[in-house]
Design an enzyme around this catalytic site. Sequence first.
Site, PDB file in Angstrom:
ATOM      1  N   ASP A 129       0.786  -1.230   0.000  1.00  0.00           N
ATOM      2  CA  ASP A 129       0.000   0.000   0.000  1.00  0.00           C
ATOM      3  C   ASP A 129       0.822   1.287   0.000  1.00  0.00           C
ATOM      4  OD1 ASP A 129       0.897   0.144   2.596  1.00  0.00           O
ATOM      5  OD2 ASP A 129      -1.073   0.157   3.522  1.00  0.00           O
ATOM      6  N   CYS A 183     -23.444  -5.311   0.414  1.00  0.00           N
ATOM      7  CA  CYS A 183     -23.792  -5.310   1.839  1.00  0.00           C
ATOM      8  C   CYS A 183     -25.302  -5.289   2.053  1.00  0.00           C
ATOM      9  CB  CYS A 183     -23.174  -4.105   2.531  1.00  0.00           C
ATOM     10  SG  CYS A 183     -21.373  -4.083   2.505  1.00  0.00           S
ATOM     11  N   CYS A 209     -11.907  10.390  10.455  1.00  0.00           N
ATOM     12  CA  CYS A 209     -11.555   9.005  10.787  1.00  0.00           C
ATOM     13  C   CYS A 209     -10.549   8.930  11.940  1.00  0.00           C
ATOM     14  CB  CYS A 209     -10.987   8.312   9.550  1.00  0.00           C
ATOM     15  SG  CYS A 209     -10.608   6.573   9.816  1.00  0.00           S
TER      16      CYS A 209
END
Length: 381
Positions: A129, A183, A209
């Site tokens: 990442d 979902c 966040c």
Amino acid sequence: MSLTQEVKRRATELGFCAVGVTGAERFSEAETAAVNRTRQGLMDGLSWWSEARAHASADPRRATPDARSVIALAFPHPVVNPPSPSDGPRGRIAAYALGRDYHDVLLERMQPLVAMLRERGHVAKTYVDHGWMLDRAAAARAGLGWLGKNTNLLIPGVGSSVLLAEIITSAELETDAPVKKTCGSCDACMRVCPTGALVEPGVLDNRRCISFWTIEHRGVIPLDIRPLIGDWIFGCDLCQEICPVNARPATPDTQALEAFGPMIEARPRLEELLALDDDGFRARFRNSAVWRTRRSGLLRNVCIALGNIADRGSVPALAVALDDGEPLVRGHAAWALGRLGGAAARAQLEQALRRETDAWVRDECAQALQACGPLVVPSVV
């Protein structure tokens, strides 16, 4: 056996819990979404991210012009849910950071796959990442799983407790179809987030966040965010812990998890962390992702957690932190003492205010003195 089958078989032997292949065409849909969210300010605060990086990361052929295929890989990381002992305030560390730094683990695990491809005469380039690649877009298009409302990749039968990596190769491999799942009506992750960071299904406002504030952010954490952080001192797993897909995940390969080496404590004693000097921090966290915060960032987070837990037994430890060499630590220690309140906390803040020379820390001390009262604040943890 085809080369695609060989690659998948070897990846499974190496401990990867999911592997898929997609073509090396641009991730155009994900590119548009990333650019739009960048322009909307949802990625603000990430110094390493930019609109230019969003465009570049969407093109697998940017650094590998001969690329024909993208091998998307998912590797399980340790997950532990230990009970919180009653021997003083403890913080929480996100599960992915409990073992050896995952960048090193994934790069090591991909090397045999890279060697296999190169032995066959193919170009092969790895990404974790920190490389310029839209990891989740690659994984979703390669059929590993679907992107959940919490923005994580959800792998059927595995869950989201995985780390993603890719190999870009000139080999023409057989591609996989994306997973046709969603979902549905579940929005548990959106409801559990204390900061409201999931502003829409699958859309994260980085500025809200907890993981951003406790890992990526290097400076002062805003006053309105601090109480919402709870006892998290590195990252946050709330939106994953509540996800039904993670309720009954498959048991990870034991040998795969051994690649992470000895585990650090998932719920470390906060006062013990607050006493760490530079050498102590290095010895404890140098090989962990927690190293990313540096000492000052971790101790800042520890102070916030102590303020949220609100155990007045922590006043002496926070009082020592008022003398820390880092203003970032001193200021957040002052805030925490204001949350604890009481005569002892007030006395320490008054002394600190008399000797403190940093303007911001002085402001924090003054505000904390105003917040001090005879009663302990209710715990948010």
